[in-house]
Design an enzyme around this catalytic site. Structure first.
Site, mmCIF file in Angstrom:
data_model
loop_
_atom_site.group_PDB
_atom_site.id
_atom_site.type_symbol
_atom_site.label_atom_id
_atom_site.label_comp_id
_atom_site.label_asym_id
_atom_site.label_seq_id
_atom_site.Cartn_x
_atom_site.Cartn_y
_atom_site.Cartn_z
ATOM 1 N N ASP A 253 -3.337 -43.951 2.304
ATOM 2 C CA ASP A 253 -3.233 -43.027 2.823
ATOM 3 C C ASP A 253 -3.120 -42.940 4.189
ATOM 4 O O ASP A 253 -3.865 -44.640 4.607
ATOM 5 C CB ASP A 253 -3.391 -42.047 2.115
HETATM 6 C C1 BGC Z 1 -2.512 -36.840 3.340
HETATM 7 C C2 BGC Z 1 -1.112 -37.385 3.583
HETATM 8 C C3 BGC Z 1 -0.062 -37.408 4.681
HETATM 9 C C4 BGC Z 1 -0.775 -37.849 5.386
HETATM 10 C C5 BGC Z 1 -0.252 -38.337 7.037
HETATM 11 C C6 BGC Z 1 -3.242 -37.253 4.601
HETATM 12 O O1 BGC Z 1 -3.749 -36.230 5.361
HETATM 13 O O2 BGC Z 1 -3.515 -37.180 2.803
HETATM 14 O O3 BGC Z 1 -0.640 -37.107 2.521
HETATM 15 O O4 BGC Z 1 1.071 -38.414 4.330
HETATM 16 O O5 BGC Z 1 -1.691 -38.104 5.917
HETATM 17 O O6 BGC Z 1 -0.270 -37.316 6.888
#
Ligand code: BGC
Length: 841
Positions: A253
């Site tokens: 993530d």
């Molecule tokens: C989230 C993800 C997301 C990523 C990119 C993170 O804060 O948990 O689900 O894909 O950001 O935006």
């Protein structure tokens, strides 16, 4: 192909899809030899430093390009409800709305539409779907997820991924694994036994890999059984790659790597958005010292190249001739909202509204306008279209023919009291004493006057001195009261004391009025002493001070509209500001909404409450007086249209709850295990999933679990319709079988009402005398059918070995014990009128 024929072929495809789930059929996807050869050739040209550069992001949405060998970068974008690539895009309903449609074919359509949106924006990899299981209503990301049941979530996820990937775009199933709360998400450890994980929290990921051949997996922020997901070798290497045969990329993530060497050795292939930990510096020296092998690095590079080649990311040329916006995508957004909105209550059949008899319709509430399309965080979509509830309802109502006897009128108000509803009407027994000090700390000489009330008059201070108002208020009747303050300028500061007690700073500020609840209810005739100390930032102040009874939390206009309208639509609930990733929300609706709803319902018996939320909310303050309740989840850019269609009966509600809705938070199976004891932000709190597999309906419907007859208010799978359905004729293709034999369940559903509608036939399987504690029954198949009044359909729903199996910690495998199983069928986990037994030998 005609629409009906197309629908039929899609349905039979869904049936096939549902039947292709026997574990033995799960084969690893055979690798394409030509593609593997091209990967070999590319790998041979890369230096170790280039390979390491490739396994860390280059910037927020891109991997590293290596032009020397003709390697372009891979571009990614969120997310589950629409593209977030910097260009406006279609805002689909939140995925939980899609789950509430119980329609894997629709999931495929939404996925395909999202895939198209991604492709025309040059996005190679969509960071979706998100499939973590619903454990508690407060999880700030419930709206992004697919409900409490692993089978429902799996079928929706598989449809969605197949749709996305049919457009030549990779999907990314996230957040692997057990990101079931947003509390302290970088440090919290989700701790569960393997059986619980295998049966409840992992199947949606497993099927995404095995059935949908998903291109990428995203690890979560949290720890799983004490180890961060990005360095959890059991999750990434043992389970996903070895056992499930995942041949794609496991990415982090955005900033969820905590140790580069541990992540490299434990299955993480790509650190996003930058190589903070799996950096060239760290990994080159780790390779040199033998901590990380070259083979390990090579495997990650090979996976990234494989993904890029599989989805043609390297060779594809951007095609700017394709329109960024598609009407078909917009139609999909509408369809998902129409199918996913759930009718939970319809006392006295007040819905659908009769356009010929409804002359004045009042639309009231904070979520009526502007449109509340989705929750917040990375799932936000910058859209080019948004139909609010107000707009959707008004457009529908005004376009319907009205007669001179009943001219249509739509009236609107946000419902929040305005300052003129509060400040002049407040009666202060002896007026207010106003003191303006020249100092900034309410000391020294003060100019003093007495005034009858305090309402926005321009007060000129002696060059930004401090001000104090003191007054007394006597309660005209018993009840809860709020002191309401308006400070005119955001930068001003105020302190409020009641009876000498300083009240905590206030965060409730709808309409820019601050509501400070009095610490205790007042008796009739009880007097309180109020002091407001005010520090202006300017020498001009436009303050307000008043007291409001809880019963008056409603604007005067909303009060008039609600009293005179033939029907009232109340739009309340959460929005992107108060429900989003990174934090949990409250179980209660946002402040004061309960009171506003109650006040509106007291004025008009024909109220329809439309709630926007990612999961259950505390309904106790109003549910008994709410005649009609529609759950919108988050309905996307066409939400207003979908709601209007349902309100007026153009669309028959067909959504079904993907979660069990408990009456009280305390009655949830996770009440004692949702938050850790230690809530300090820096610690690594452990969240023990002590309820095990008994989550949601598996808890409520299992007599073996001790819970003092607690039943949910609205059970899993429940949803009303404007028509009625009858289930009959349950038949099993065998009554004695071996676990590996397929079993076909047939049953008949008949539309016994007066209008066309859709029903979801739900099939649950329970073991009569299990050797170990098992839920009474579990959802193992479902099928949605649309039927005309009087029409009957005989449906076939396949079951397989896994439908009967549990995860045996002892055998370390899925296990089916011989014995008698009951197959139940009906329209919710709590309404299963049909059952039949099958003996497994
Ligand atoms: C989230 C993800 C997301 C990523 C990119 C993170 O804060 O948990 O689900 O894909 O950001 O935006």
């Amino acid at each position: 192909m005609s629409l009906a024929a197309r629908r039929f072929s899609i349905l039979s495809a869904a049936l096939l899809l549902a039947s292709a789930t026997a574990p033995l059929l799960y084969a690893q996807q055979p690798l394409d030899p030509a593609r593997e050869r091209r990967i070999d050739e590319m790998m041979a040209k890369l230096t170790l430093t280039e390979k390491i550069a490739l396994i860390g992001g280059e910037s927020t949405w891109f991997t590293h390009p290596i032009p020397r060998v003709g390697l372009t970068s891979m571009r990614m974008s969120d997310g589950p409800a629409g593209l977030r690539s910097g260009i406006p895009a279609i805002a689909y309903p939140a995925p939980v709305t899609l789950a509430a449609s119980w329609d894997p074919v629709l999931a495929q359509e939404m996925g395909a539409s999202l895939g198209r949106d991604a492709r025309v924006r040059d996005v190679d990899t969509l960071l979706a779907p998100a499939v973590n299981i619903y454990r508690a209503p407060m999880d700030g990301r419930n709206f992004e997820y697919l409900g409490e049941d692993p089978w429902l979530a799996s079928r929706i996820a598989v449809g969605y991924i197949e749709g996305v990937q049919s457009q030549g775009v990779s999907a990314t199933v996230k957040h692997f694994a057990m990101n079931n709360q947003e509390f302290n998400r970088h440090n919290a450890s989700s701790d569960a036994d393997e059986r619980t994980m295998r049966e409840i929290y992992l199947p949606a990921f497993e099927y995404a890999v095995k059935d949908a051949h998903v291109g990428a997996i995203m690890n979560s922020y949290n720890l799983v059984n004490g180890i961060h997901a990005t360095q959890n070798g059991w999750l990434n290497n043992t389970l996903a790659k070895q056992e499930w045969g995942f041949d794609g990329v496991i990415m982090s993530d955005w900033i969820s790597v905590y140790d580069g060497v541990a992540a490299a050795n434990n299955g993480l292939d790509l650190e996003m958005p930058f190589a903070h930990y799996m950096s060239t510096e760290v990994l080159l020296s780790a390779v040199k010292s033998g901590q990380v092998s070259v083979a390990t690095i090579d495997d990650k590079v090979r996976r990234i190249l494989r993904l890029m080649l599989r989805f043609n990311m390297i060779d594809r040329k951007p095609d700017d001739s394709v329109s960024l916006f598609s009407e078909s995508g917009d139609a999909v957004a509408l369809k998902v909202a129409q199918e996913g909105i759930v009718l939970l209550k319809n006392e006295g059949h007040i819905l659908p509204l009769d356009v010929d008899r409804t002359c004045i319709l009042a639309v009231v509430g904070p979520n009526a306008s502007p449109a509340v399309m989705g929750g917040g965080g990375s799932a936000i979509v910058d859209t080019y279209k948004s139909v609010s509830i107000l707009q959707g309802v008004a457009d529908f109502f005004y376009s319907a023919p009205s007669t001179s006897a009943c001219p249509h009128r739509v009236l609107y108000d946000s419902g929040w009291p305005e300052r003129y509803d509060v400040f002049h009407p407040t009666h202060f027994d002896k007026g207010l004493t106003q003191q303006i000090f020249t100092t900034r700390d309410w000391t020294g000489h003060a100019e003093e006057i007495v005034r009858p009330d305090l309402n926005e008059d321009r007060i000129v201070t002696s060059k930004t001195g401090s001000i104090r108002w003191t007054t007394e208020f006597t309660a005209p009747s018993a009840g809860k009261y709020f002191v309401i303050v308006h400070d005119g300028r955001a930068a001003d500061r105020h302190n409020l004391s009641v009876d000498g007690q300083r009240l905590p700073p206030v965060t409730i500020s709808p309409n820019e009025l601050y509501y400070v609840p009095l610490p205790h209810p007042l008796a009739k005739g009880e007097t309180v002493h109020i002091q407001l100390d005010y520090l202006p930032n300017d020498n001009e102040v436009y303050p307000g001070l008043g007291v409001l009874s809880e019963n008056d939390i409603l604007s005067a206009r909303a009060r008039r509209l609600a009293s005179s309208a033939d029907a009232v639509v109340i739009a309340a609930g959460f929005d992107k500001i108060n429900e989003h990733e990174g934090m949990d929300r409250t179980f209660a609706l946002p402040p004061l909404q309960d009171t506003m709803i109650r006040n509106l319902e007291a004025l008009n018996p024909h109220t329809v409450l439309a709630i926007t939320a990612g999961g259950n909310v505390d309904m106790n303050p109003w549910i008994d007086r709410t005649p009609a309740l529609l759950y919108l989840w988050y309905p996307g850019e066409e939400g207003g249209v979908a709601l209007a269609d349902i309100l007026f009966g153009v669309q028959n509600p067909e959504g079904k709850l993907p979660d069990s809705f408990a009456k009280r938070w305390e009655e949830n199976p996770t009440f004692n295990s949702y938050y850790p004891q230690d809530k300090t932000p820096t610690s690594q709190p452990q969240i023990h999933y002590t309820e095990g597999v008994f989550l949601g309906y598996r808890y409520f419907d299992s007599p073996s679990v001790d819970k003092a007859n607690v039943q949910p208010r609205f059970p899993f799978g429940f949803g009303l319709s404007y028509t009625t359905f009858a289930f009959s004729g349950l038949h099993l293709s065998r009554t004695t079988m071996h676990a590996d034999d397929p079993l076909m369940v047939t049953l008949t559903v008949r539309n016994t009402g007066k209008v066309a509608g859709a029903e979801v036939a739900q099939v649950y399987v329970g073991e009569n005398n299990p050797a170990l504690p098992r839920p009474a029954y579990e959802l193992k198949a479902f099928l949605k059918v649309r039927m005309q009044p009087g029409e009957s359909r005989t449906l076939s729903l396949p079951l397989n070995r896994r439908s009967f199996a549990y995860w045996s910690e002892q055998d370390h495998n899925w296990k089916v014990d011989p014995g008698v199983f009951t197959i139940y069928a009906g329209d919710s986990s709590a309404s299963l009128p049909l059952h039949a037994e099958v003996t497994l030998q």
